[in-house]
Design an enzyme around this catalytic site. Structure first.
Site, PDB file in Angstrom:
ATOM      1  N   LYS A  54       0.839  -1.205   0.000  1.00 38.31           N
ATOM      2  CA  LYS A  54       0.000   0.000   0.000  1.00 38.31           C
ATOM      3  C   LYS A  54       0.872   1.252   0.000  1.00 38.31           C
ATOM      4  O   LYS A  54       0.618   2.198  -0.750  1.00 38.31           O
ATOM      5  CB  LYS A  54      -0.934  -0.009   1.225  1.00 38.31           C
ATOM      6  CG  LYS A  54      -2.120  -0.949   1.058  1.00 38.31           C
ATOM      7  CD  LYS A  54      -2.870  -1.217   2.363  1.00 38.31           C
ATOM      8  CE  LYS A  54      -3.924  -2.304   2.126  1.00 38.31           C
ATOM      9  NZ  LYS A  54      -4.524  -2.840   3.336  1.00 38.31           N
ATOM     10  N   GLN A  98      -5.063  -1.470   9.418  1.00 39.89           N
ATOM     11  CA  GLN A  98      -4.977  -2.812   8.845  1.00 39.89           C
ATOM     12  C   GLN A  98      -5.607  -3.839   9.789  1.00 39.89           C
ATOM     13  O   GLN A  98      -5.338  -3.852  10.991  1.00 39.89           O
ATOM     14  CB  GLN A  98      -3.506  -3.169   8.575  1.00 39.89           C
ATOM     15  CG  GLN A  98      -3.290  -4.478   7.854  1.00 39.89           C
ATOM     16  CD  GLN A  98      -3.803  -4.485   6.408  1.00 39.89           C
ATOM     17  OE1 GLN A  98      -3.871  -3.453   5.751  1.00 39.89           O
ATOM     18  NE2 GLN A  98      -4.176  -5.654   5.929  1.00 39.89           N
ATOM     19  N   ASP A 121     -11.488   2.759   3.782  1.00 36.43           N
ATOM     20  CA  ASP A 121     -11.896   1.349   3.729  1.00 36.43           C
ATOM     21  C   ASP A 121     -13.411   1.216   3.589  1.00 36.43           C
ATOM     22  O   ASP A 121     -13.906   0.139   3.238  1.00 36.43           O
ATOM     23  CB  ASP A 121     -11.505   0.642   5.037  1.00 36.43           C
ATOM     24  CG  ASP A 121     -10.247  -0.199   4.907  1.00 36.43           C
ATOM     25  OD1 ASP A 121      -9.982  -0.718   3.807  1.00 36.43           O
ATOM     26  OD2 ASP A 121      -9.550  -0.350   5.925  1.00 36.43           O
TER      27      ASP A 121
HETATM   28  N1  GUN Z   1      -7.244  -6.858   5.938  1.00 35.51           N
HETATM   29  C1  GUN Z   1      -7.578  -7.615   4.869  1.00 35.51           C
HETATM   30  N2  GUN Z   1      -8.254  -6.874   3.958  1.00 35.51           N
HETATM   31  C2  GUN Z   1      -8.325  -5.637   4.460  1.00 35.51           C
HETATM   32  C3  GUN Z   1      -8.887  -4.425   3.972  1.00 35.51           C
HETATM   33  O1  GUN Z   1      -9.473  -4.333   2.899  1.00 35.51           O
HETATM   34  N3  GUN Z   1      -8.752  -3.337   4.794  1.00 35.51           N
HETATM   35  C4  GUN Z   1      -8.132  -3.412   5.996  1.00 35.51           C
HETATM   36  N4  GUN Z   1      -8.075  -2.306   6.736  1.00 35.51           N
HETATM   37  N5  GUN Z   1      -7.596  -4.518   6.481  1.00 35.51           N
HETATM   38  C5  GUN Z   1      -7.698  -5.624   5.699  1.00 35.51           C
END
Ligand code: GUN
Length: 288
Positions: A54, A98, A121
């Site tokens: 990311k 996350q 998100d």
């Molecule tokens: N962990 C796995 N997929 C995601 C996601 O799309 N967003 C976040 N914040 N954590 C994740």
């Protein structure tokens, strides 16, 4: 018949290039640089990989990337205090915590500490409610990526039968809401669904988001259907790990179109995160 492979990797690459151009324009016209803060608590190896990726892709798009790490032992109050600082920071337009979080934390409470306008998100209860009532929301990245691929293939999705296998808050439920907003007839199936194979066979659009390798079989697919495989499963064979989806490879013999794993939905998720960050920045400055 052999299914057309939906090239999510190429689609995501083109989307990232478009975002980078728009970021450059935003900077030139308004002096604005979209900023994304990513918070990682603990040392989950898979999360480490995602978070690194990311950061790299955020910078490659010309955006500012702010990484924050807390130890596994951090308290929920410490994490919420960090989120509140990021909420108040004008250089930060998007905040992503996350998941999964360590077991002693209440993930729902943590997510709800994020300012809804910065919730890239789309997990905050306000954004969930806005999406469910057809209002302007931040939309979760993976379902948004799936929708982009479906729109690209079909144009209009109106009237199609869509079956979403999986009812997670991250994928299944928001995916169903998005398909409903596209005028699909939507069924959400899950581990307790009766006659799952029969149900799937009625789907013009089948979304597999269960996290079980190869669960969706060839004979569950309606000939010509579009199958979106959201699964990312690491399976071991002969001492080697490989990535497989939730859909059995033989489904390609029946489906009209199919997203491969890897290279289908996966690359779309981060591209949509960048798109949401750009949107959040524009909205914060009254430009969207
Ligand atoms: N962990 C796995 N997929 C995601 C996601 O799309 N967003 C976040 N914040 N954590 C994740």
């Amino acid at each position: 018949m052999s299914a057309a492979m939906i090239d999510g990797k190429a689609f995501a690459g083109a989307l990232r290039e478009k975002i980078a151009r728009e970021v450059a324009e935003l900077k030139a016209a308004h002096g604005l640089v979209p900023g994304l803060a990513v918070v990682l608590v603990g040392q989950d190896p898979a999360s480490e990989v995602y978070v690194r990726s990311k950061g790299t892709q955020t910078r490659a798009a010309g955006m500012a990337s702010f990484g924050h790490r807390l130890p596994e032992t951090a308290s929920q109050a410490e994490l919420v205090a960090l989120i509140e600082r990021l909420n108040a920071d004008p250089a930060v337009h998007g905040i992503l915590v996350q998941l999964p979080l360590p077991g002693h934390m209440d993930a729902a409470a943590v997510i709800d500490a994020i300012a809804p306008a910065k919730d890239v998100d789309g997990f905050h209860i306000s954004n969930v409610g806005l999406l469910g009532t057809g209002q302007k929301a931040m939309v979760p990245c993976t379902p948004l990526g799936c929708l982009m691929l479906l729109r690209d293939r079909h144009g209009s999705l109106s009237g199609l039968n869509a079956v979403v296998v999986g009812r997670s808050n991250i994928v299944g439920k928001p995916m169903a809401q998005l398909l409903l907003a596209e005028d699909c007839t939507v069924t959400i199936a899950h581990s307790r669904t009766k006659d799952l194979a029969d149900l799937c066979r009625r789907a013009d659009i089948l979304i597999a988001a269960v996290g079980r390798p190869g669960m969706v079989k060839r004979d569950w697919i309606k000939p010509g259907a579009t199958v979106i495989d959201v699964g990312i499963n690491h399976v071991e064979r002969d001492g080697n790990f490989r990535l497989v989806g939730d859909v059995d490879a033989a489904a390609a013999e029946v489906a009209g179109a199919l997203t491969p794993v890897p290279g289908g939905v996966g690359p779309m998720t981060i591209a949509c995160l960048l798109a949401n960050t750009l949107t959040a920045c524009r909205r914060a400055h009254g430009l969207a």
